[in-house]
Structure formats: structure tokens, C-alpha cells
Design a protein around this motif. Structure first.
Motif, mmCIF file in Angstrom:
data_model
loop_
_atom_site.group_PDB
_atom_site.id
_atom_site.type_symbol
_atom_site.label_atom_id
_atom_site.label_comp_id
_atom_site.label_asym_id
_atom_site.label_seq_id
_atom_site.Cartn_x
_atom_site.Cartn_y
_atom_site.Cartn_z
ATOM 1 N N ALA A 1 5.422 4.183 1.693
ATOM 2 C CA ALA A 1 5.645 2.852 2.263
ATOM 3 C C ALA A 1 5.810 1.789 1.194
ATOM 4 N N GLY B 1 5.292 -2.279 2.459
ATOM 5 C CA GLY B 1 5.561 -1.534 3.674
ATOM 6 C C GLY B 1 7.015 -1.105 3.804
ATOM 7 N N ARG C 1 -3.910 0.617 6.794
ATOM 8 C CA ARG C 1 -3.718 -0.826 6.697
ATOM 9 C C ARG C 1 -3.648 -1.219 5.230
ATOM 10 N N HIS C 2 -2.726 -2.130 4.915
ATOM 11 C CA HIS C 2 -2.558 -2.541 3.522
ATOM 12 C C HIS C 2 -1.847 -3.878 3.513
ATOM 13 N N GLY C 3 -1.483 -4.326 2.330
ATOM 14 C CA GLY C 3 -0.784 -5.591 2.188
ATOM 15 C C GLY C 3 -1.730 -6.776 2.148
ATOM 16 N N LEU D 1 -0.541 -5.466 7.243
ATOM 17 C CA LEU D 1 0.471 -4.451 7.478
ATOM 18 C C LEU D 1 -0.175 -3.156 7.946
ATOM 19 N N THR E 1 0.949 0.723 8.538
ATOM 20 C CA THR E 1 1.980 1.748 8.354
ATOM 21 C C THR E 1 1.498 3.040 8.989
ATOM 22 N N THR F 1 6.376 0.487 9.495
ATOM 23 C CA THR F 1 5.365 -0.546 9.263
ATOM 24 C C THR F 1 5.477 -1.638 10.314
ATOM 25 N N ASP G 1 3.836 -5.435 11.329
ATOM 26 C CA ASP G 1 3.115 -6.586 10.791
ATOM 27 C C ASP G 1 2.210 -7.157 11.879
#
Length: 241
Positions: free
Chosen positions: A33, A37, A104-106, A111, A113, A122, A124
Motif C-alpha cells: 500500500a 495507501g 490502519r496507517h497514515g 487510512l 487498507t 485503501t 479514508d
């Protein structure tokens, strides 16, 4: 002093703390990702491609046996084959969007994914526009998932607890039925009553639970019957054409 007491007074070596290794599937998913993402255009293209391939495979599985049956090369009734193919297609359609692994990330973990059979996509959370609930029967019971869609049109099915907790926090307090919740500073979020119950934002009544159980069972079975019926009808149509 007994030997037991002496052992107690001896300095004990420090206990080793086990380091929890990250899940390899999550690491691979994050690597695919990237930090920002999967681009929305890529996710939408994968969704369209998967749906087109499923439609093509379903049409081939219905029409080809009907033509072979019409020519006398196979003895299987075309409507029966079409019903089987249509029923399987209705099951596979949900599987195209089911996220088996979610991370979950960002910035602010906004985000989400998920890994699907069509590749990672992904969503948001800060740009959510629609939240729906989907309950389907499985071998082990019921699968209770949320269908989340963001403003770019990317969606996925998930039942990850962390994601559900974040969505519930973003949606906030539930409003009366028929009105949309707002998730500032993002766009309005259309959250169904069933999804609000799943998120713990609304307390269901006994009457609602009973009605919802009937609706879920009828919908789950109805989709399968509709797919099988359309497949049988298409196979019969090709056979008598």
C-alpha cells in the motif's frame, strides 16, 4: 538458614521479555500500500475489473453449457447448470470486496487498507460518506460486517474491531432515523440504523432485533435464490432461442 531460604535471597536473573513480532501479512500489506495507501483510481479500477471478470465468467458458465446442451453434446439440463452458476456468482460477488487482513496507517491512522482477492485497497476514514451493515450466514454462524465507502468511491467489507471503534468515534452520536450523521470536518456520513446498532451508537429494541433477524435471513437467502433464478432463466432462454 535452609537451602530454600538461601535460594530466595539469591539475586534472580532478569526475566526475558518476549518481543511481539509484527504479523507478516500486515507487513506485506503495508509494503504494497505504501505510506499514503493505495490510490483511489487504482482501487476503483481493480473493483471494476473484478466485477467485469465475474460477469464474464458467469455469462460464459451459463451460455456455453446451454449451447452445448442445445447441440446435443452434453446431457445436463441448461437451466440447472445456469442456476448453479448464478448461485455461485451471487456468493463470489461479496467475496470480491471482503477484506481478509486490515491495517490502519497514515496521519492519525485515518487510512484503512484491506487485502481483498482483487488486491489491496485503501479507504479514508476521514472522508467516509456511507456506512452499511451486511450480515451473511457462514458455516460457523453469521458474518457481521460493515460496508464502508469514502468520498472517492472506494469501499470494502470489514469486521475489524479497531476499524469499527474508529468509525464509531468518527460518526459520533446517532441522530433520529432517516437523518444522516455528520463527521466533521469531512462530508456528511450516511449511516444506516443497522450500522449504528453494530457500532454501538444505538440501542436496539426487541422488536427491532426480531425484525432485523428476519430481514437478514430473508435477504441472505433471497440473494442466493435470485442469482440461481436468473441463471436458470438465462440458460433456458439460450436453450429455446
Amino acid at each position: 538458614m535452609t537451602s530454600k531460604a538461601q535460594r530466595r535471597k539469591r539475586p534472580q536473573p532478569p526475566r526475558r521479555v518476549r518481543q511481539v513480532e509484527p504479523d507478516r501479512r500486515v507487513v506485506k500489506l503495508l509494503a504494497k500500500a505504501g505510506p499514503d495507501g493505495v490510490p483511489a483510481a487504482v482501487s476503483r479500477r481493480r473493483i471494476r475489473t473484478g466485477q467485469m471478470l465475474l460477469t464474464l465468467a458467469t455469462a460464459t458458465g451459463v451460455v456455453l453449457p446451454a449451447l452445448l446442451n442445445r447441440a446435443g453434446w452434453i446431457g445436463y439440463p441448461a437451466p440447472v447448470v445456469g442456476a448453479g452458476v448464478g448461485g455461485l456468482a451471487s456468493i463470489f460477488l461479496k467475496g470480491l470486496h471482503d477484506a481478509s487482513t486490515v491495517v490502519r496507517h497514515g496521519p492519525g491512522s485515518r487510512l484503512v487498507t484491506g487485502r481483498t482477492v482483487l488486491g489491496p485497497r485503501t479507504v479514508d476514514l476521514a472522508e467516509l460518506t456511507r456506512i452499511r451493515r451486511l450480515r451473511t450466514r457462514t458455516r460457523s454462524g453469521w458474518s457481521d460486517q460493515l460496508w464502508i465507502t469514502d468520498r472517492s468511491g472506494v469501499f470494502l467489507l470489514t469486521e475489524d474491531r479497531d476499524v469499527l471503534t474508529s468509525v464509531a468515534a468518527l460518526v459520533g452520536r446517532p441522530q433520529p432515523a432517516g437523518q444522516a450523521d455528520e463527521c466533521p470536518p469531512g462530508p456528511p456520513v450516511q449511516c444506516s440504523r443497522a450500522a449504528a446498532v453494530r457500532l454501538g451508537l444505538e440501542t436496539p429494541t426487541r422488536r427491532y432485533r426480531a425484525a432485523r433477524a428476519v430481514i437478514d435471513s430473508t435477504t441472505d437467502f433471497g440473494v442466493l435464490v435470485a442469482g440461481a433464478g436468473l441463471g436458470a432463466l438465462a440458460g433456458w432462454g439460450v436453450l429455446v432461442a
